[in-house]
Motif scaffolding. Structure first.
Motif, PDB file in Angstrom:
ATOM      1  N   TYR A 150       0.843  -1.204   0.000  1.00 25.34           N
ATOM      2  CA  TYR A 150       0.000   0.000   0.000  1.00 25.34           C
ATOM      3  C   TYR A 150       0.878   1.254   0.000  1.00 25.34           C
ATOM      4  O   TYR A 150       0.656   2.190  -0.774  1.00 25.34           O
ATOM      5  CB  TYR A 150      -0.925   0.000   1.228  1.00 25.34           C
ATOM      6  N   ALA A 151       1.883   1.266   0.884  1.00 34.14           N
ATOM      7  CA  ALA A 151       2.791   2.416   0.956  1.00 34.14           C
ATOM      8  C   ALA A 151       3.507   2.615  -0.373  1.00 34.14           C
ATOM      9  O   ALA A 151       3.669   3.745  -0.847  1.00 34.14           O
ATOM     10  CB  ALA A 151       3.805   2.212   2.083  1.00 34.14           C
ATOM     11  N   MET A 152       3.919   1.515  -1.007  1.00 34.75           N
ATOM     12  CA  MET A 152       4.593   1.599  -2.298  1.00 34.75           C
ATOM     13  C   MET A 152       3.673   2.190  -3.364  1.00 34.75           C
ATOM     14  O   MET A 152       4.087   3.055  -4.146  1.00 34.75           O
ATOM     15  CB  MET A 152       5.051   0.208  -2.733  1.00 34.75           C
ATOM     16  N   ALA A 153       2.401   1.750  -3.387  1.00 38.34           N
ATOM     17  CA  ALA A 153       1.455   2.249  -4.381  1.00 38.34           C
ATOM     18  C   ALA A 153       1.227   3.750  -4.214  1.00 38.34           C
ATOM     19  O   ALA A 153       1.189   4.498  -5.195  1.00 38.34           O
ATOM     20  CB  ALA A 153       0.128   1.490  -4.265  1.00 38.34           C
ATOM     21  N   VAL A 154       1.090   4.203  -2.967  1.00 40.78           N
ATOM     22  CA  VAL A 154       0.873   5.637  -2.714  1.00 40.78           C
ATOM     23  C   VAL A 154       2.093   6.442  -3.141  1.00 40.78           C
ATOM     24  O   VAL A 154       1.980   7.475  -3.825  1.00 40.78           O
ATOM     25  CB  VAL A 154       0.555   5.885  -1.223  1.00 40.78           C
ATOM     26  N   LEU A 155       3.286   5.978  -2.751  1.00 41.04           N
ATOM     27  CA  LEU A 155       4.509   6.713  -3.101  1.00 41.04           C
ATOM     28  C   LEU A 155       4.753   6.698  -4.606  1.00 41.04           C
ATOM     29  O   LEU A 155       5.204   7.695  -5.174  1.00 41.04           O
ATOM     30  CB  LEU A 155       5.701   6.116  -2.355  1.00 41.04           C
ATOM     31  N   ASN A 156       4.461   5.569  -5.270  1.00 42.89           N
ATOM     32  CA  ASN A 156       4.627   5.509  -6.725  1.00 42.89           C
ATOM     33  C   ASN A 156       3.679   6.472  -7.439  1.00 42.89           C
ATOM     34  O   ASN A 156       4.034   7.060  -8.462  1.00 42.89           O
ATOM     35  CB  ASN A 156       4.387   4.089  -7.231  1.00 42.89           C
ATOM     36  N   SER A 157       2.460   6.629  -6.901  1.00 43.23           N
ATOM     37  CA  SER A 157       1.518   7.562  -7.519  1.00 43.23           C
ATOM     38  C   SER A 157       2.011   9.002  -7.405  1.00 43.23           C
ATOM     39  O   SER A 157       1.651   9.855  -8.208  1.00 43.23           O
ATOM     40  CB  SER A 157       0.139   7.430  -6.870  1.00 43.23           C
ATOM     41  N   LEU A 158       2.888   9.245  -6.393  1.00 43.32           N
ATOM     42  CA  LEU A 158       3.520  10.558  -6.239  1.00 43.32           C
ATOM     43  C   LEU A 158       4.887  10.602  -6.925  1.00 43.32           C
ATOM     44  O   LEU A 158       5.658  11.538  -6.727  1.00 43.32           O
ATOM     45  CB  LEU A 158       3.679  10.881  -4.743  1.00 43.32           C
ATOM     46  N   LYS A 159       5.179   9.545  -7.707  1.00 45.75           N
ATOM     47  CA  LYS A 159       6.424   9.415  -8.461  1.00 45.75           C
ATOM     48  C   LYS A 159       7.661   9.386  -7.549  1.00 45.75           C
ATOM     49  O   LYS A 159       8.713   9.929  -7.891  1.00 45.75           O
ATOM     50  CB  LYS A 159       6.544  10.514  -9.523  1.00 45.75           C
ATOM     51  N   HIS A 160       7.513   8.749  -6.409  1.00 44.97           N
ATOM     52  CA  HIS A 160       8.662   8.467  -5.534  1.00 44.97           C
ATOM     53  C   HIS A 160       8.872   6.957  -5.584  1.00 44.97           C
ATOM     54  O   HIS A 160       8.028   6.185  -5.127  1.00 44.97           O
ATOM     55  CB  HIS A 160       8.383   8.918  -4.097  1.00 44.97           C
ATOM     56  N   PHE A 161      10.033   6.524  -6.132  1.00 43.02           N
ATOM     57  CA  PHE A 161      10.251   5.103  -6.400  1.00 43.02           C
ATOM     58  C   PHE A 161      11.382   4.473  -5.588  1.00 43.02           C
ATOM     59  O   PHE A 161      11.402   3.264  -5.393  1.00 43.02           O
ATOM     60  CB  PHE A 161      10.558   4.896  -7.901  1.00 43.02           C
ATOM     61  N   SER A 162      12.336   5.265  -5.147  1.00 44.36           N
ATOM     62  CA  SER A 162      13.580   4.697  -4.619  1.00 44.36           C
ATOM     63  C   SER A 162      13.396   3.878  -3.340  1.00 44.36           C
ATOM     64  O   SER A 162      13.789   2.701  -3.285  1.00 44.36           O
ATOM     65  CB  SER A 162      14.612   5.815  -4.388  1.00 44.36           C
ATOM     66  N   ILE A 163      12.804   4.480  -2.295  1.00 44.37           N
ATOM     67  CA  ILE A 163      12.670   3.786  -1.009  1.00 44.37           C
ATOM     68  C   ILE A 163      11.793   2.535  -1.135  1.00 44.37           C
ATOM     69  O   ILE A 163      12.180   1.453  -0.658  1.00 44.37           O
ATOM     70  CB  ILE A 163      12.129   4.730   0.085  1.00 44.37           C
ATOM     71  N   PRO A 164      10.604   2.617  -1.780  1.00 42.64           N
ATOM     72  CA  PRO A 164       9.809   1.393  -1.952  1.00 42.64           C
ATOM     73  C   PRO A 164      10.560   0.307  -2.708  1.00 42.64           C
ATOM     74  O   PRO A 164      10.390  -0.878  -2.429  1.00 42.64           O
ATOM     75  CB  PRO A 164       8.586   1.869  -2.745  1.00 42.64           C
ATOM     76  N   ALA A 165      11.399   0.719  -3.676  1.00 38.90           N
ATOM     77  CA  ALA A 165      12.134  -0.272  -4.460  1.00 38.90           C
ATOM     78  C   ALA A 165      13.203  -0.979  -3.629  1.00 38.90           C
ATOM     79  O   ALA A 165      13.487  -2.164  -3.837  1.00 38.90           O
ATOM     80  CB  ALA A 165      12.777   0.401  -5.672  1.00 38.90           C
ATOM     81  N   PHE A 166      13.810  -0.262  -2.673  1.00 37.81           N
ATOM     82  CA  PHE A 166      14.851  -0.865  -1.840  1.00 37.81           C
ATOM     83  C   PHE A 166      14.289  -1.682  -0.675  1.00 37.81           C
ATOM     84  O   PHE A 166      15.015  -2.456  -0.060  1.00 37.81           O
ATOM     85  CB  PHE A 166      15.789   0.223  -1.296  1.00 37.81           C
ATOM     86  N   ALA A 167      12.997  -1.502  -0.354  1.00 35.54           N
ATOM     87  CA  ALA A 167      12.402  -2.177   0.799  1.00 35.54           C
ATOM     88  C   ALA A 167      12.556  -3.707   0.768  1.00 35.54           C
ATOM     89  O   ALA A 167      12.867  -4.316   1.797  1.00 35.54           O
ATOM     90  CB  ALA A 167      10.935  -1.780   0.931  1.00 35.54           C
ATOM     91  N   PRO A 168      12.350  -4.389  -0.393  1.00 38.61           N
ATOM     92  CA  PRO A 168      12.490  -5.845  -0.395  1.00 38.61           C
ATOM     93  C   PRO A 168      13.892  -6.332  -0.023  1.00 38.61           C
ATOM     94  O   PRO A 168      14.045  -7.491   0.390  1.00 38.61           O
ATOM     95  CB  PRO A 168      12.146  -6.222  -1.847  1.00 38.61           C
ATOM     96  N   CYS A 169      14.892  -5.478  -0.175  1.00 34.08           N
ATOM     97  CA  CYS A 169      16.254  -5.880   0.232  1.00 34.08           C
ATOM     98  C   CYS A 169      16.285  -6.259   1.711  1.00 34.08           C
ATOM     99  O   CYS A 169      17.029  -7.168   2.124  1.00 34.08           O
ATOM    100  CB  CYS A 169      17.244  -4.744  -0.017  1.00 34.08           C
ATOM    101  N   LEU A 170      15.478  -5.570   2.506  1.00 35.76           N
ATOM    102  CA  LEU A 170      15.480  -5.801   3.944  1.00 35.76           C
ATOM    103  C   LEU A 170      14.932  -7.180   4.286  1.00 35.76           C
ATOM    104  O   LEU A 170      15.382  -7.818   5.248  1.00 35.76           O
ATOM    105  CB  LEU A 170      14.667  -4.716   4.652  1.00 35.76           C
ATOM    106  N   LEU A 171      13.960  -7.652   3.501  1.00 35.60           N
ATOM    107  CA  LEU A 171      13.447  -9.013   3.715  1.00 35.60           C
ATOM    108  C   LEU A 171      14.545 -10.037   3.495  1.00 35.60           C
ATOM    109  O   LEU A 171      14.724 -10.964   4.293  1.00 35.60           O
ATOM    110  CB  LEU A 171      12.273  -9.286   2.775  1.00 35.60           C
ATOM    111  N   ASN A 172      15.295  -9.880   2.406  1.00 31.03           N
ATOM    112  CA  ASN A 172      16.359 -10.841   2.107  1.00 31.03           C
ATOM    113  C   ASN A 172      17.472 -10.789   3.145  1.00 31.03           C
ATOM    114  O   ASN A 172      18.001 -11.838   3.553  1.00 31.03           O
ATOM    115  CB  ASN A 172      16.932 -10.553   0.707  1.00 31.03           C
ATOM    116  N   ILE A 173      17.842  -9.592   3.584  1.00 33.23           N
ATOM    117  CA  ILE A 173      18.870  -9.464   4.624  1.00 33.23           C
ATOM    118  C   ILE A 173      18.415 -10.157   5.898  1.00 33.23           C
ATOM    119  O   ILE A 173      19.182 -10.872   6.558  1.00 33.23           O
ATOM    120  CB  ILE A 173      19.187  -7.976   4.890  1.00 33.23           C
TER     121      ILE A 173
END
Length: 517
Positions: A150-173
């Motif tokens: 949900y947070a990613m969809a809201v931020l993407n609609s505001l054309k903010h992509f970087s933080i949502p894109a890096f979030a899955p890295c934390l799951l793998n770590i």
């Protein structure tokens, strides 16, 4: 051209984040493969993680992007910030209710769900009990990652992509850390997933607040724009459910060990994880960036720019994904043996997984193109067409699975998935070409053909190079060096052949690099 540069820049950020996530995902899968092989714990984790993970894509990421991003993108252009965040809060409240209900239901009905998805496990009570326990522990991940989506969809609609894109890295770590710390057993896997889900959500909350979000929990469940979102969401949910049924169908057939061999589910998982690597870096990141762009041009009724952006997205996808497909087919066994072989992941697991990777790779380009085409349909607020085609793909996949798994075993399941994906992609392309006026069909097809010829030539060179490399099971560092040489050979030869064929994409890229210098 400036729009294309903006798209490339944003896609580059998302692609780099996805690359980091995929590399960490490789390390994660290497840890799991070497600790558990393709046997009991690996199979239990694949099924237990797949259920909430696929529901996440079904309810959260896929549906949220398809329905929420186009509406919020339009709202951000036409309405005030207060109206925008009011709508965002209503969506959040509705998603919280749905995700909570699904999470509780999943925990209660885990035994029933596992028996349906992996009927082959019923014959092995130890494997069945382990999978049910792990499924119940991991189901809260659906709620966590749903809110992150949900947070990613809201931020993407505001054309903010970087933080949502890096979030899955934390799951793998998180998964890597906890699995290595606790070793064999389900404790490390369980904690890794749940803590990773919390981190994926937590990293996006400060950005949301900086953008203007203020939490109004359960204060309002109605909004005039909720109905348009619902109209987009319902067909997308049906479409996604059909798509996920394809995954469940593969799991059902893959669990039948007496037909396809022991460890089938884990082999399908590890091979498909590799397929997701180029898809995530190129197609997913590009489609994620293109969706708001498509939505803006659709709102403005600027069909010319919409056509140009779609053509650009498809050509960029073909330029990357066609050689990736050929490379995976040529180097499937060296790739699997280098990344996974060792510990419990024996030669039997290598041969089985490599064969699956080969046949999954046949449909790689089609999977990627479908993501771009679907984004365009979603921007046009048409979710019914992809839904109908997903149903067609499901029927094709079931029929081909039943026909191919007996003569080809596990490879037949992978081939069935590829063929159904290719059919879906072709039909989507033909429909969108008719729907959008002045579509650049010839330009797209020429790009595809040049990428194919250059890739086949590259594949021939890689085949001979890889044959001269020794991939020993005990020499991990040497194997990675040899695989690196094969990858470098593939990259250089593809670039050379693309220049020789005067591919427009490589020439545009070269001019862009020259300007930067």
């Amino acid at each position: 051209m400036s729009t294309h540069k903006s798209i490339l820049k944003s896609a580059g950020i998302v692609g780099f984040a996805t690359l980091c996530s995929r590399i960490l995902g490789f390390i994660r899968d290497m840890v799991i493969a070497r600790l558990f092989g393709v046997y009991v714990y690996a199979q239990a984790f694949v099924i237990a993680f797949k259920i909430p993970n696929l529901l996440r894509d079904f309810i959260a990421e896929g549906a949220a992007n398809a329905a929420i991003v186009p509406v919020l993108s339009e709202y951000a252009l036409k309405r005030s910030k207060e109206d925008f965040w009011e709508l965002a809060n209503v969506i959040l409240n509705l998603m919280l209710v749905v995700l909570t209900v699904l999470t509780i239901a999943g925990i209660i009905f885990a035994p029933f769900v596992v028996k349906i998805i992996a009927p082959g496990f019923v014959a092995d009570q130890c494997k069945l009990a382990t999978t049910i326990t792990l499924t119940r522990i991991l189901f809260p991940y659906l709620l966590l990652v749903g809110l992150a989506a949900y947070a990613m969809a809201v931020l993407n609609s505001l054309k903010h992509f970087s933080i949502p894109a890096f979030a899955p890295c934390l799951l793998n770590i998180s998964l890597i850390s906890f699995t290595l710390f606790f070793g064999e057993g389900i404790k490390g896997l369980s904690l890794g997933v749940l803590v990773g889900g919390c981190l994926q959500l937590a990293i996006q909350i400060p950005v949301l607040y900086r953008k203007g979000f203020r939490l109004k929990l359960f204060q309002n469940f109605t909004h005039p724009e909720a109905l348009p979102i619902g109209k987009l969401l319902v067909p997308r949910l049906i479409s996604n459910s059909i798509y996920q049924l394809n995954n469940f169908v593969d799991s059902i057939f893959g669990s039948l060990a007496w037909i396809v061999g022991d460890g089938g589910i884990a082999a399908l998982y590890f091979a498909y994880r590799l397929i997701l690597f180029p898809i995530g870096i190129c197609s997913t990141s590009l489609s994620q960036v293109l969706l708001p762009t498509f939505s803006r041009y659709a709102v403005e009724s600027d069909r010319k720019k919409l056509v140009q952006s779609l053509s650009f997205g498809l050509r960029a996808t073909f330029f990357v994904m066609v050689p990736a497909s050929v490379f995976f087919m040529v180097a499937s066994r060296p790739i699997i043996s280098t990344i996974f072989q060792g510990g419990s992941f024996d030669r039997y697991a290598v041969y089985m997984t490599a064969d699956v990777l080969f046949f999954y790779s046949i449909g790689l380009c089609a999977y990627a193109a479908t993501k771009i085409l679907q984004s365009c349909f979603f921007a046009l607020k048409d979710t019914s067409t992809p839904t109908k085609l997903s149903a067609v793909a499901l029927v094709i996949n079931i029929v081909l699975n039943a026909l191919l798994m007996f003569p080809m075993k596990l490879s037949g399941i992978a081939l069935a998935t590829s063929l159904s994906g290719i059919v879906t992609s072709i039909i989507l392309f033909l429909i969108i070409r008719k729907r959008i006026s002045f579509f650049e069909t010839r330009r797209v097809l020429v790009s595809f053909l040049k990428a194919t010829v250059a890739s086949l030539a590259m594949g021939l060179i890689c085949f001979f190079v890889s044959r001269r490399m020794a991939f020993a099971s005990t020499a991990m560092l040497t194997n990675f060096m040899h695989l690196g040489i094969v990858v470098a050979t593939a990259g250089v030869s593809y670039i050379v052949f693309s220049f020789l064929l005067r591919a427009a994409e490589i020439e545009e890229l070269w001019r862009w690099i020259a300007k930067k210098k």
